[in-house]
Structures are given as structure tokens and as C-alpha cells.
Design a protein around this motif. Structure first.
Motif, short mmCIF file in Angstrom:
data_model
loop_
_atom_site.label_atom_id
_atom_site.label_comp_id
_atom_site.label_asym_id
_atom_site.label_seq_id
_atom_site.Cartn_x
_atom_site.Cartn_y
_atom_site.Cartn_z
N UNK A 1 1.01 -0.98 0.01
CA UNK A 1 -0.18 -0.04 -0.12
C UNK A 1 0.85 1.25 0.05
N UNK A 2 2.06 1.18 0.52
CA UNK A 2 3.06 2.35 1.07
C UNK A 2 3.63 2.74 -0.35
N UNK A 3 3.42 4.12 -0.87
CA UNK A 3 3.89 4.48 -2.29
C UNK A 3 5.42 4.45 -1.99
N UNK A 4 6.00 4.77 -0.84
CA UNK A 4 7.48 4.96 -0.83
C UNK A 4 8.11 3.53 -1.04
N UNK A 5 7.51 2.49 -0.84
CA UNK A 5 8.12 1.07 -1.12
C UNK A 5 7.58 0.54 -2.48
N UNK A 6 6.83 1.20 -3.31
CA UNK A 6 6.03 0.50 -4.45
C UNK A 6 7.16 0.72 -5.61
N UNK A 7 7.26 -0.20 -6.31
CA UNK A 7 8.04 -0.45 -7.55
C UNK A 7 7.63 0.65 -8.77
N UNK A 8 8.42 1.07 -9.27
CA UNK A 8 8.13 2.09 -10.25
C UNK A 8 7.10 1.51 -11.33
N UNK A 9 5.95 2.00 -11.91
CA UNK A 9 5.12 1.48 -12.81
C UNK A 9 3.56 1.93 -12.76
N UNK A 10 2.58 1.42 -13.07
CA UNK A 10 1.54 1.83 -13.35
C UNK A 10 0.65 2.11 -11.84
N UNK A 11 0.93 1.07 -11.12
CA UNK A 11 0.32 1.33 -9.75
C UNK A 11 1.05 2.67 -8.98
N UNK A 12 2.17 2.73 -9.04
CA UNK A 12 2.84 3.76 -8.45
C UNK A 12 2.47 5.06 -8.94
N UNK A 13 2.26 5.22 -10.59
CA UNK A 13 1.77 6.56 -11.05
C UNK A 13 0.49 6.89 -10.97
N UNK A 14 -0.45 6.00 -10.66
CA UNK A 14 -1.73 6.15 -10.19
C UNK A 14 -1.74 6.86 -8.81
N UNK A 15 -1.27 6.19 -7.85
CA UNK A 15 -1.20 6.67 -6.38
C UNK A 15 -0.49 7.81 -6.25
N UNK A 16 0.92 7.88 -7.01
CA UNK A 16 1.40 9.25 -6.89
C UNK A 16 0.67 10.40 -7.32
N UNK A 17 -0.07 10.23 -8.25
CA UNK A 17 -0.92 11.28 -9.10
C UNK A 17 -1.85 11.94 -7.87
N UNK A 18 -2.56 10.86 -7.01
CA UNK A 18 -3.45 11.32 -6.40
C UNK A 18 -2.64 12.15 -5.05
N UNK A 19 -1.50 11.79 -4.74
CA UNK A 19 -1.03 12.49 -3.64
C UNK A 19 -0.56 13.78 -4.15
N UNK A 20 0.13 13.83 -5.39
CA UNK A 20 0.58 14.96 -5.95
C UNK A 20 -0.32 16.22 -5.99
#
Ligand code: HEM
Length: 510
Positions: free
Chosen positions: A117-136
Motif C-alpha cells: 500500500x505504501x507508495x514509498x516502497x512501491x516499484x516504479x510502474x502503473x500502480x505507483x503512477x496512479x497513487x502518486x498522482x493522487x498525492x501530488x
């Protein structure tokens, strides 16, 4: 039976080693005779495992940097680790290579806990991009401005708590940080003590931070161990992983479900989750929002507490800083009102204190480890795909050429000769690199400033006096942890003048 399992373990470990050595040999074929970045020579099989120090490893890595070069490498049981020890190399690798260095390494215990669940340990890819966008989107500068009223109200609540019970100031700083983050994320008012959500999150963060420290768990170096049965001696990490999974389930789901229920009842307040739930279509979108919200707490609370605790410590160790800041505040604001965000442009020395706090005792001296998404060659050295790459931010922000007397707390290093705040191109690295850089940095900027200026305006922080009338010495020692935490220290904190106590009390009922 145990003998055969022990044999299994030895076979698994050897298998891991052989696999890594084989992968490395493939790497050798790919690298066409190029060497890995230089570094200290290791032992057969273990590599440099025993060279990794438990205390302040960033100092050792910085020394290797001076000895072998800005980009250094070691090998730990066949796994390559690269350390980046200078601003120039960090820029070259993290900023001029697109996303090549923007992955995260696999950490076996994190996989076992299913802590993705934790973005800080999420591998670079689709899941990271989607969740990172929400936080950004929810913490970009224009939105961060709208968080100020909540930060101000929570700061005033903190000042009242300190007035009532000064010896619990550090505890109240922790409460302030979780109160701001929980309010912005879930619209939830954290209880002053014994809050269920805060207790769960703190327990999980301690568990993961202890489990991922270098050398803390054998399974992180020998992933094959996770196949051993639960009853086998030394497999306590399995219990730990199961406990972690239960905590994660509660931390990710409970506050999120609370907002959903409140929405149905019509009692939900504005927050990241509340404002984004409407646009959520389907389970995948809802999971992404749930993960993003939990990541904000996971990444934002301990880090900010670290910076604010270092602030109290700095005031004790450098009383002149407090005197100079209070003189600036008295001149600009006077003593008849509390500071507000609109005062900020007129208080350069207070701003300089906030900057020096991020540099002096770095919250994350080794940042968060990155990993490569593809092979790279840097200055003739080969860095294969999948390599863990650690930026030694401490070395960059404690470089004596850029920051003379780097161990001293000197806010004035961030001021120009005519007293204006100096733009420092390196300080931003305290928040990491490239597209993985901290999305919470704008929130931190205001959350830290309002506390710093409000404490300076209303209280004096002094060394505590013992029963014999002597000052209790403060060592300024930090615990050994991934996120910097001062070891417990004594302090006294008292209102600066009778008017200050009255101003604080008048905020009651806001
Ligand atoms: C003084 C406080 C803080 C410091 C020093 C700090 C520093 C950092 C650093 C160094 C990273 C790793 C960047 C990289 O991989 O290069 C990071 C990641 C992150 N931070 Fe912060 N942080 C702080 C507070 C916060 C806050 C308040 C939030 C809340 C929004 C937050 C959210 C995150 C998230 C979600 C990540 C993961 C980003 C990713 O992997 O894409 N941080 N932070």
C-alpha cells in the motif's frame, strides 16, 4: 528432521548465492569488460556484509566516497549496492537519466507483510503512477496554501497543551503532526491520548522501520528463509510479518471506511479521501485512493516529528539562535498578537532556522533507496538493472565546502549579506530525487514554519535545572534509526512573558 531443514536452508542460501552470482555473471557479459563502481574489497560469499556499520552508516559511506570516488559500490551476499556521495553525481544519476534510477528495491519482509500500500516502497510502474498522482494533486503548492487554516488551529491547540503541561512538549509535537495529517487526509480529529488510529499506525511504522534496518533480519539477505516452516528456530520474522499484515489491514481500511460511513450519514468533513471518493469508479480506483491516503500518514508523520524534535534540541544547544529569532519576531510582529502566515516574508531569520533544521540533523540521512530499471554506465562503470542505489544525502548536505562547519547549527548560512533568505540549490535533496522526490515537501514547509515561529514567539526553551540548581547537560545524541530521532533529553519550556500565556489561552474555542 531439523537437520534436514537446516540442510534445506543451506541449500536455499547457496541457491540464492549461486543465482545472484549467475545473474552477476550475465551482467559481466552485458557490461563488456566494464567494472562495477569501485569500493572496499569484500570477503568471499559474504562480500561486504560485515563492513556495513550499525552506527551512522552514512559517515562510513561518505568516507568510502572520499577514498574510492563519488559513486561507490559494495556487494552483500552477491547483491550489488551503489552509494552516491556527491551532489554532482546525484544530479547526473537521478536527474539526467529519465526514470532509469526511479525504481525501488525488493525487500523480502515488506513482501511478506504485503506492505505494498505504501507508495514509498512501491516499484516504479502503473500502480505507483496512479497513487502518486493522487498525492501530488492533493499536496501541490496551490492546494497546500488551503491547508494553512488547519495547521494554524492545530498549532494553537499545541501551544495550549504546552502551556498546560510543558514537560510533555515532545509528546504534543507528535500529536500536532498526526492531528494535521489525519485531519487533511481523513477529516478526523485525533484524540489527545490513546487514539486508536495513531496507535496502530505508530506500531506498524516501528515494526517496518525495525524490520528494514540493514542487518536487522536475516530473511532480507536470504529470501529463501521465508520457505522454512513456522516452528523452525529463528523464524520469528514470519510471526512479525503476519502481525504486520494485521496492522496494515487496520491502518489502511479502518479510517477509510470511517469516511465512507460518515459520507453516507452526511457528517464527513473535507479531506483528501472525502474530496476524491466521489470520482472513484470501481474497486481499483478505490484501492488506489485508500493506499494513497495511508501512504500520506506512513510517510508524513514520523519524518515531520523528527524535524520538529530536532528544533527543540537546536534551541537548547544554540541559545543565541533563539535570542536572535525572538528579537526578529518582536521587531516585526510585536508582543500583542500571535504570528500568522502573512508574517513569513518579513521573518527571514525564522525561515533560515527552518532550512537549517532540514540540513543539520537530516530526517532521512540516506533518503529512501532507489533501484535501477535498466542497465547503465556511469563514468565508465557498469550499474546493472535492479541495483539498489542509495543517495547519501547526509554527505551532500554536510559537505564542508558547501556548508562550512557542517556539524554546527547555523541558520545564517541560509541568509545573504543583506539579510535575505538565500536560495540553496542543494537543500531540496533533503526531500529526495527525480520523480520520487517527496510529494509532501510543500506541506512540511508550512507545517514546520508555523510551529517554529509560534513556539519562538510564545515560549523560551531552556536547559532544565536539577535539584541542586545546576543545568542538566544536553548531549544532542540521536538513536540508531533510519529516520533521525533524538534520544530523550531534558528541557524546560516556559512562557516568554505574561502576555504570551494570555495570547495562547485566548485561542481556546477556535
Ligand atoms: C520533514 C519531513 C519530511 C522529509 C524530510 C521527507 C523526505 C522524504 C524523502 C527523502 C523521500 C524519498 C524520496 C526519494 O525516493 O528520492 C520521501 C518520500 C515520500 N514522502 Fe516525504 N518527507 C517528509 C514529510 C512528508 C509528508 C508530510 C508527506 C505527506 C504527504 C510525505 C510523503 C511522502 C511520500 C508519499 C513519499 C514516497 C514518494 C515516492 O516514492 O514516490 N513526506 N520523503
Amino acid at each position: 528432521m531439523p537437520t534436514s531443514l537446516l540442510l534445506d536452508f543451506v541449500v536455499f542460501s547457496l541457491f540464492t548465492y549461486i543465482l545472484r552470482t549467475y545473474t552477476a555473471s550475465l551482467g559481466r557479459a552485458r557490461r563488456g569488460g566494464l567494472r562495477y563502481p569501485p569500493g572496499p574489497r569484500g570477503l568471499p560469499f559474504l562480500g561486504n556484509l560485515i563492513d556495513i556499520p550499525q552506527r551512522a552508516p552514512w559517515e562510513t559511506y561518505a568516507r568510502w566516497g572520499r577514498q574510492y570516488g563519488d559513486v561507490t559500490s559494495i556487494s552483500v551476499i552477491g547483491r550489488l549496492l551503489v552509494f552516491v556521495n556527491s551532489a554532482r553525481a546525484a544530479r547526473d544519476l537521478f536527474e539526467h537519466t529519465g526514470t532509469r534510477y526511479m525504481d525501488r528495491p525488493d525487500i523480502p519482509i515488506i513482501d511478506m507483510m504485503e506492505a505494498h500500500f505504501d507508495l514509498a516502497v512501491t516499484r516504479y510502474g502503473h500502480k505507483w503512477r496512479v497513487e502518486r498522482r493522487i498525492i501530488d494533486q492533493n499536496f501541490r503548492p496551490s492546494i497546500s496554501v488551503t491547508h494553512r487554516p488547519i495547521q494554524t488551529v492545530k498549532t494553537h491547540a499545541f501551544l495550549r497543551q504546552v502551556l498546560r503541561c510543558p514537560e510533555k512538549t515532545i509528546e504534543y509535537l507528535k500529536h500536532y503532526t498526526s492531528a494535521v495529517v489525519m485531519s487533511l487526509t481523513y477529516g478526523y480529529d485525533v484524540k489527545e491520548s490513546g487514539d486508536h488510529y495513531v496507535a496502530i499506525a505508530e506500531e506498524l511504522l516501528t515494526l517496518t522501520s525495525e524490520s528494514t534496518l540493514s542487518g536487522a533480519l536475516l530473511v532480507n539477505d536470504f529470501p529463501a528463509l521465508k520457505h522454512l516452516p513456522d516452528w523452525f528456530p529463528g523464524t520469528g520474522f514470519k510471526r512479525r510479518a503476519r502481525h504486520g499484515m494485521r496492522l496494515i489491514d487496520e491502518m489502511v481500511n479502518a479510517p477509510f471506511n470511517m469516511v465512507k460511513e460518515d459520507l453516507l450519514k452526511g457528517t464527513s468533513k473535507h479531506s483528501l479521501v472525502h474530496d476524491n471518493l466521489d470520482g472513484c469508479r470501481g474497486n481499483e480506483a478505490e484501492t488506489a485512493l485508500k493506499n494513497a491516503a495511508a501512504s500520506v500518514y506512513g510517510a508524513g508523520v514520523e519524518t515531520t516529528i523528527s524535524a520538529l524534535s530536532s528544533f527543540l534540541l537546536a534551541l537548547l544547544l544554540y541559545p543565541d539562535v533563539q535570542t536572535r529569532a525572538q528579537a526578529e519576531i518582536d521587531q516585526v510582529i510585536g508582543r500583542s498578537r500571535l504570528p500568522t502566515f502573512s508574517d513569513r516574508p518579513n521573518l527571514p531569520y525564522v525561515d533560515a532556522i527552518c532550512k537549517e533544521l532540514l540540513r543539520w540533523r537530516l530526517v532521512l540521512p540516506l533518503g529512501v533507496a532507489h533501484a535501477t530499471t535498466e542497465d547503465d554506465v556511469y563514468k565508465g562503470f557498469f550499474i546493472p538493472k535492479g541495483t539498489t542505489v542509495i543517495a547519501n544525502t547526509w554527505a551532500i548536505l554536510h559537505d564542508a565546502e558547501a556548508y562550512p562547519e557542517p556539524e554546527e547549527f547555523k541558520p545564517e548560512r541560509f541568509l545573504t549579506e543583506d539579510g535575505k533568505v538565500r536560495d540553496d540549490p542543494l537543500l531540496v535533496y533533503a526531500f529526495g530525487f527525480g520523480c520520487r522526490a517527496c510529494p509532501g515537501r510543500h506541506l512540511v514547509d508550512s507545517m514546520q514554519w508555523i510551529i517554529v515561529v509560534s513556539v519562538l514567539a510564545t515560549f523560551n526553551v531552556r536547559k532544565k535545572i536539577d535539584l541542586n540548581g545546576n543545568e542538566i547537560a544536553v548531549e544532542g545524541v540521536y538513536k540508531d534509526a533510519r529516520i533521525a530521532q533524538p534520544a530523550p533529553f531534558d528541557y524546560a519550556i516556559i512562557p516568554r512573558h505574561p502576555g504570551a500565556a494570555r495570547l495562547v489561552q485566548e485561542t481556546q474555542g477556535e
